[in-house]
Design a protein around this motif. Structure first.
Motif, PDB file in Angstrom:
ATOM      1  N   SER A 104       0.807  -1.218   0.000  1.00  0.00           N
ATOM      2  CA  SER A 104       0.000   0.000   0.000  1.00  0.00           C
ATOM      3  C   SER A 104       0.840   1.269   0.000  1.00  0.00           C
ATOM      4  O   SER A 104       0.326   2.353  -0.250  1.00  0.00           O
ATOM      5  CB  SER A 104      -0.926   0.017   1.220  1.00  0.00           C
ATOM      6  OG  SER A 104      -0.172   0.101   2.421  1.00  0.00           O
ATOM      7  N   ARG A 106       3.314   4.162  -1.286  1.00  0.00           N
ATOM      8  CA  ARG A 106       3.389   4.812  -2.607  1.00  0.00           C
ATOM      9  C   ARG A 106       4.761   4.556  -3.234  1.00  0.00           C
ATOM     10  O   ARG A 106       5.658   5.402  -3.234  1.00  0.00           O
ATOM     11  CB  ARG A 106       3.129   6.320  -2.476  1.00  0.00           C
ATOM     12  CG  ARG A 106       1.751   6.660  -1.932  1.00  0.00           C
ATOM     13  CD  ARG A 106       0.655   6.074  -2.802  1.00  0.00           C
ATOM     14  NE  ARG A 106      -0.685   6.411  -2.333  1.00  0.00           N
ATOM     15  CZ  ARG A 106      -1.774   5.806  -2.740  1.00  0.00           C
ATOM     16  NH1 ARG A 106      -1.685   4.813  -3.617  1.00  0.00           N
ATOM     17  NH2 ARG A 106      -2.961   6.163  -2.292  1.00  0.00           N
ATOM     18  N   LEU A 147      -2.142  -1.343  -8.825  1.00  0.00           N
ATOM     19  CA  LEU A 147      -2.631  -0.431  -7.784  1.00  0.00           C
ATOM     20  C   LEU A 147      -2.634   1.015  -8.281  1.00  0.00           C
ATOM     21  O   LEU A 147      -3.559   1.786  -7.993  1.00  0.00           O
ATOM     22  CB  LEU A 147      -1.760  -0.566  -6.531  1.00  0.00           C
ATOM     23  CG  LEU A 147      -1.854  -1.919  -5.809  1.00  0.00           C
ATOM     24  CD1 LEU A 147      -0.835  -1.998  -4.690  1.00  0.00           C
ATOM     25  CD2 LEU A 147      -3.263  -2.124  -5.262  1.00  0.00           C
ATOM     26  N   LYS A 148      -1.603   1.387  -9.035  1.00  0.00           N
ATOM     27  CA  LYS A 148      -1.565   2.736  -9.607  1.00  0.00           C
ATOM     28  C   LYS A 148      -2.727   2.954 -10.574  1.00  0.00           C
ATOM     29  O   LYS A 148      -3.385   3.998 -10.577  1.00  0.00           O
ATOM     30  CB  LYS A 148      -0.227   2.940 -10.329  1.00  0.00           C
ATOM     31  CG  LYS A 148      -0.063   4.314 -10.959  1.00  0.00           C
ATOM     32  CD  LYS A 148       1.290   4.428 -11.648  1.00  0.00           C
ATOM     33  CE  LYS A 148       1.433   5.808 -12.310  1.00  0.00           C
ATOM     34  NZ  LYS A 148       2.750   5.930 -13.007  1.00  0.00           N
ATOM     35  N   VAL A 151      -6.044   3.381  -8.637  1.00  0.00           N
ATOM     36  CA  VAL A 151      -6.165   4.713  -8.036  1.00  0.00           C
ATOM     37  C   VAL A 151      -6.512   5.748  -9.106  1.00  0.00           C
ATOM     38  O   VAL A 151      -7.375   6.621  -8.901  1.00  0.00           O
ATOM     39  CB  VAL A 151      -4.855   5.086  -7.315  1.00  0.00           C
ATOM     40  CG1 VAL A 151      -4.880   6.559  -6.893  1.00  0.00           C
ATOM     41  CG2 VAL A 151      -4.655   4.201  -6.094  1.00  0.00           C
ATOM     42  N   SER A 200      -7.589   1.092  -2.119  1.00  0.00           N
ATOM     43  CA  SER A 200      -7.381   2.056  -3.210  1.00  0.00           C
ATOM     44  C   SER A 200      -8.633   2.904  -3.437  1.00  0.00           C
ATOM     45  O   SER A 200      -8.548   4.121  -3.622  1.00  0.00           O
ATOM     46  CB  SER A 200      -7.005   1.313  -4.495  1.00  0.00           C
ATOM     47  OG  SER A 200      -5.801   0.602  -4.339  1.00  0.00           O
ATOM     48  N   SER A 203      -9.002   5.344  -0.547  1.00  0.00           N
ATOM     49  CA  SER A 203      -8.068   6.479  -0.616  1.00  0.00           C
ATOM     50  C   SER A 203      -8.513   7.511  -1.632  1.00  0.00           C
ATOM     51  O   SER A 203      -8.194   8.700  -1.509  1.00  0.00           O
ATOM     52  CB  SER A 203      -6.668   5.975  -0.961  1.00  0.00           C
ATOM     53  OG  SER A 203      -6.641   5.431  -2.273  1.00  0.00           O
ATOM     54  N   GLY A 274      -7.232   5.244   2.980  1.00  0.00           N
ATOM     55  CA  GLY A 274      -6.615   4.016   2.485  1.00  0.00           C
ATOM     56  C   GLY A 274      -5.768   3.333   3.542  1.00  0.00           C
ATOM     57  O   GLY A 274      -5.842   2.112   3.732  1.00  0.00           O
TER      58      GLY A 274
END
Length: 561
Positions: A104, A106, A147-148, A151, A200, A203, A274
């Protein structure tokens, strides 16, 4: 992006996340699967060792389900008791929660580094373990990219009034969100992927925090359900721990579900939604371990009472060693197939030993028993063949590929031996019983002596199959000529008795020769296990024909041109 593009980006991100998790698990299992299984199997001393082993293995495999299924298989085989298996699963639950925390952060920029290094090593190396470690790097890169993508896709969703209304409706009924998350986890077979998706979306403020808490609880309950479904065909000893783990996870989740509304006011000032979601996931699993780790003994006893061992004897035709969770570790899967093939060999030996007794006693019940054993051989052969076919779809190195072919060939030859005994020798025995034919004393002695030679060479064949020892392979191959000469000598002896006009020899002549022929056929199938070993050593000639100059070959023997 319009609504359709946003949805496609979101679905693509979820698919990429699932695939990344699978690639990491496959790479770790193929590179270190045997070691991980040994490490997990050695954690049977106490609940704390089991908990630590489950946590560690899950951190590497990135799948609590895979760890749970491994523990279940150990429990089913009696290697691990239900209590330690429950402790392993509690450790696996905490392990997958900690993975979600690591992923999780960044660190999406690392995705490109992982992908570059992973692809470079995978394409540039021929070493199997290096390529599997490269798979892990590629999988981690795919997870971070996914994950990117999720988001980025969630941003437009947060501004959608329709999505806002749907999320508000779900927030008002947390039980529905709980059930949806459990169902999604079961469908995707990954609680990690669902929790990362929820985090995600939280967030990006697509999912309200209270609903995110309900979804996390549902994902944890669904994660327990996945392991139960995957072990549904296991014996009671293998199902107890997954069902106990599901009961504890689902029970704790349902107990906490009414309090999800109180979490946002408390956690709002702690961090971003998140991270709060991930923290709630970790806190839930730590609480679960804290409550149930001391209770693994009583819970195991309760599961044993609810699921006692079945009183009926085990099905002899059911495979015992073909573990499907081992297919991603070819060396372990091949060892499992070898053990099952040796079971087939034991049944074949029993059938073959019964042949001379049937011929000597004319017992029709024994004929039927041997025929029934061939049904067992057929079922085991089919199970091994299907297992090896599935294994063959994995990436095997040269040595594993050769062993794969050897096992498949040998078990097929054993199945042919079973068919010869069932469909030929038992038919001959039934004919002998029906016609009340009796072998001469000398003829029966020859059959028994010939039969004893076949049995001894079968024992040697199993040793060759197990060890691939070149000296034993030479001895077994040499036995082929010995058996051929012995069969010729016994046939000539039988014909000599026949020429003297002996009545018992004349009545049993056809039967005698057919039995000898079928025993020789059995021997040929048994000896075949030595061929690939001798061929690898360059000791197997292409032909047994003595080389002659072409001008010496008579015209009628030459092939047409």
């Amino acid at each position: 992006m319009n609504g359709t593009e946003t949805l496609l980006h979101l679905l693509g991100g979820v698919a990429l996340l699932l695939w990344g998790v699978r690639v990491v698990r496959t790479g770790m299992t193929r590179a270190f699967g045997a070691g991980l299984r040994h490490f997990l199997g050695a954690s049977v001393q106490n609940r704390f060792a089991g908990f630590a082993a489950g946590l560690g293995v899950t951190m590497l495999l990135q799948s609590s389900t895979a760890t749970s299924v491994l523990a279940s298989s150990f429990a089913a085989r009696g290697i691990m008791e239900t209590g330690p298996a429950l402790a392993v699963m509690l450790g696996a639950d905490v392990g997958t929660a900690l993975i979600s925390l690591l992923l999780s952060f960044r660190i999406s920029w690392l995705a490109y580094l992982f992908l570059f290094l992973g692809v470079a090593v995978f394409l540039g190396s021929e070493h199997v373990r290096a390529r599997n470690i490269a798979r892990v790097g590629i999988g981690l890169g795919l997870i971070l990219l996914a994950l990117k993508e999720i988001v980025l896709a969630a941003g437009p969703l947060a501004a959608s009034p329709v999505m806002g209304e749907v999320m508000a409706a779900l927030a008002d009924t947390p039980l529905v969100g709980f059930l949806l998350a459990a169902l999604l986890t079961w469908l995707l077979h990954s609680s990690l992927a669902v929790v990362l998706l929820v985090a995600s979306l939280a967030s990006s403020e697509v999912v309200p925090l209270a609903l995110a808490m309900a979804l996390v609880l549902g994902a944890n309950a669904g994660g327990g359900l996945v392991a139960v479904m995957l072990t549904s065909r296991a014996p009671p000893a293998g199902r107890r721990a997954p069902i106990g783990n599901l009961a504890s996870r689902a029970g704790m989740a349902l107990l906490l579900l009414p309090f999800v509304e109180q979490i946002p006011p408390i956690a709002g000032s702690i961090g971003a939604p998140g991270m709060v979601t991930i923290a709630a996931h970790i806190g839930f699993n730590l609480l679960l371990a804290l409550v149930f780790l001391p209770l693994t003994g009583p819970l195991a006893r309760l599961m044993s009472r609810l699921m006692p061992e079945q009183p009926n004897a085990a099905d002899p035709g059911a495979a015992r060693f073909l573990e499907h969770d081992a297919l991603d570790t070819p060396s372990v899967a091949l060892a499992s197939a070898v053990r099952e093939t040796l079971r087939v060999g034991e049944v074949i030996q029993t059938m073959l030993r019964g042949v001379t007794e049937v011929l000597r006693t004319d017992d029709p019940r024994l004929v039927q028993q041997i025929r029934d054993q061939d049904d067992v051989v057929d079922r085991l052969h089919e199970a091994i063949k299907n297992y090896l076919t599935e294994l063959g779809q994995r990436e095997l190195d040269r040595k594993e590929g050769a062993r794969h072919i050897e096992i498949l060939t040998f078990v097929t030859n054993l199945e042919h031996v079973g068919d010869i005994i069932d469909k030929n020798l038992m038919d001959l025995a039934a004919k002998k019983i029906r016609n009340r034919t009796q072998f001469s004393v000398d003829g029966m002695k020859e059959i028994e002596a010939f039969h004893g030679e076949i049995l001894r060479d079968m024992e040697l064949a199993f040793a060759v199959f197990l060890t691939s020892e070149i000296g034993d392979a030479r001895r077994l191959f040499a036995a082929k000529s010995r058996i051929r000469d012995l069969e010729r000598r016994y046939t000539e002896s039988h014909l000599a008795r026949l020429m003297t006009g002996r009545l018992d020899t004349r009545d049993s002549s056809s039967l005698h020769l057919d039995v000898m022929r079928d025993l020789k056929r059995i021997h040929a199938h048994v000896v075949a296990v030595a061929y690939p070993i001798l061929e690898r050593q360059g000791e197997l000639a292409a032909s047994r024909l003595r080389a002659r100059d072409v001008d010496e070959v008579p015209d009628q023997e030459r092939l047409p041109t």
